[in-house]
Scaffold this active site. Structure first.
Site, PDB file in Angstrom:
ATOM      1  N   SER A 108      13.812  -1.367 -47.050  1.00 40.82           N
ATOM      2  CA  SER A 108      13.861   0.037 -47.442  1.00 40.82           C
ATOM      3  C   SER A 108      12.730   0.774 -46.743  1.00 40.82           C
ATOM      4  CB  SER A 108      13.697   0.170 -48.958  1.00 40.82           C
ATOM      5  OG  SER A 108      13.476   1.525 -49.328  1.00 40.82           O
ATOM      6  N   TYR A 114       9.687  -1.571 -56.995  1.00 41.16           N
ATOM      7  CA  TYR A 114      10.670  -1.756 -55.929  1.00 41.16           C
ATOM      8  C   TYR A 114       9.995  -1.609 -54.570  1.00 41.16           C
ATOM      9  CZ  TYR A 114      14.708  -0.761 -52.914  1.00 41.16           C
ATOM     10  OH  TYR A 114      15.636  -0.766 -51.901  1.00 41.16           O
TER      11      TYR A 114
END
Length: 256
Positions: free
Chosen positions: A135, A149
């Site tokens: 990401s 995350y």
């Protein structure tokens, strides 16, 4: 495309679209996820050379069985895509032990199990590619409510780079690639632990089709890293030019 590709987290989102796009190119696919009906539907849409293997990527034994199923069906594996993962909507001050453990399990251990399961095969012929779907938050912690995350994706990026360096001299034919999407119009946001903004309606969200095209290109033209959206790369560059200024802006811009 004459490649055997294993994809985890293939029942929806980027994983399902990657299966569709690779299937159109003639790849032989081994698709894994926990949800059998959804997974089988994806396999049915991904060409005659696609099989569904119900597996939990957070369980090492399941990942090893996935590898064995791929070998049983096709006799080899050329590309292993670690795509399984999950988000969270918690600031650092709100995190529990369970929150952090879950993020590491879902986003880091799942990929580690895949890397370790397939590595002996790749080493035996000094060929193969591992693709870890990370990401942009693995480079820039721009959204404080995605705290754990973001931390997990930072860890995934580091493990990927370390493995690449580990293999560079002894097995230069093996590529470890990291692909870093930004905001993609999938159900990622609504499926995050604790709920959260719907990624499909956020400003600047990239279509899943366009994001996935970059992953396909990384498989066709292996390289260490890629961003699916030039805007994400620009954010990363801006962050490292002036961390303090970027974080001051992010504190007002990236909210739940």
């Amino acid at each position: 495309m004459d490649k055997v590709v294993v994809i985890t987290g293939a029942s929806a989102g980027i994983g399902a679209e990657l299966a569709r796009q690779l299937g159109e190119k003639g790849a032989k696919l081994v698709l894994a996820a926990r949800r059998q009906p959804e997974l089988e539907a994806v396999a049915a849409r991904s060409g005659k050379e696609a099989i569904a293997v119900v597996a939990d990527a957070t369980q090492r034994g399941d990942v090893e069985k996935l590898r064995d199923a791929a070998l049983s069906r096709f006799g080899r594996i050329d590309v292993w895509v670690n795509n399984a993962g999950r988000g969270i909507t918690r600031t650092v001050s709100e995190l529990t032990d369970e929150d952090l453990d879950m993020m590491i399990r879902d986003n880091v251990k799942s990929a580690l199990y895949g890397m370790q399961a397939v590595l002996p095969l790749f080493k035996s012929r000094n060929a193969g590619q591992i693709v870890n779907i990370s990401s942009g938050l693995g480079r820039v912690p721009m959204a404080s409510f995605r705290s754990a995350y973001s931390a997990a994706k930072h860890a995934l990026n580091a493990l990927s780079a370390c493995l690449r360096i580990e293999l560079l001299q002894s097995h230069p034919g093996i590529m470890v690639s990291v692909v870093m999407p930004g905001i993609v119009a999938t159900e990622f946001g609504t499926n995050a632990l604790g709920g959260g903004p719907d990624s499909r309606v956020l400003p600047g969200a990239q279509s899943v089709e366009d994001a996935t095209k970059v992953i396909v290109d990384v498989i066709e033209h292996p390289r260490p890293e890629a961003y699916t959206n030039p805007a994400t790369k620009a954010e990363v560059e801006r962050y490292y030019r002036d961390v303090a200024a970027y974080e001051a802006e992010a504190s007002t811009r990236f909210r739940r």
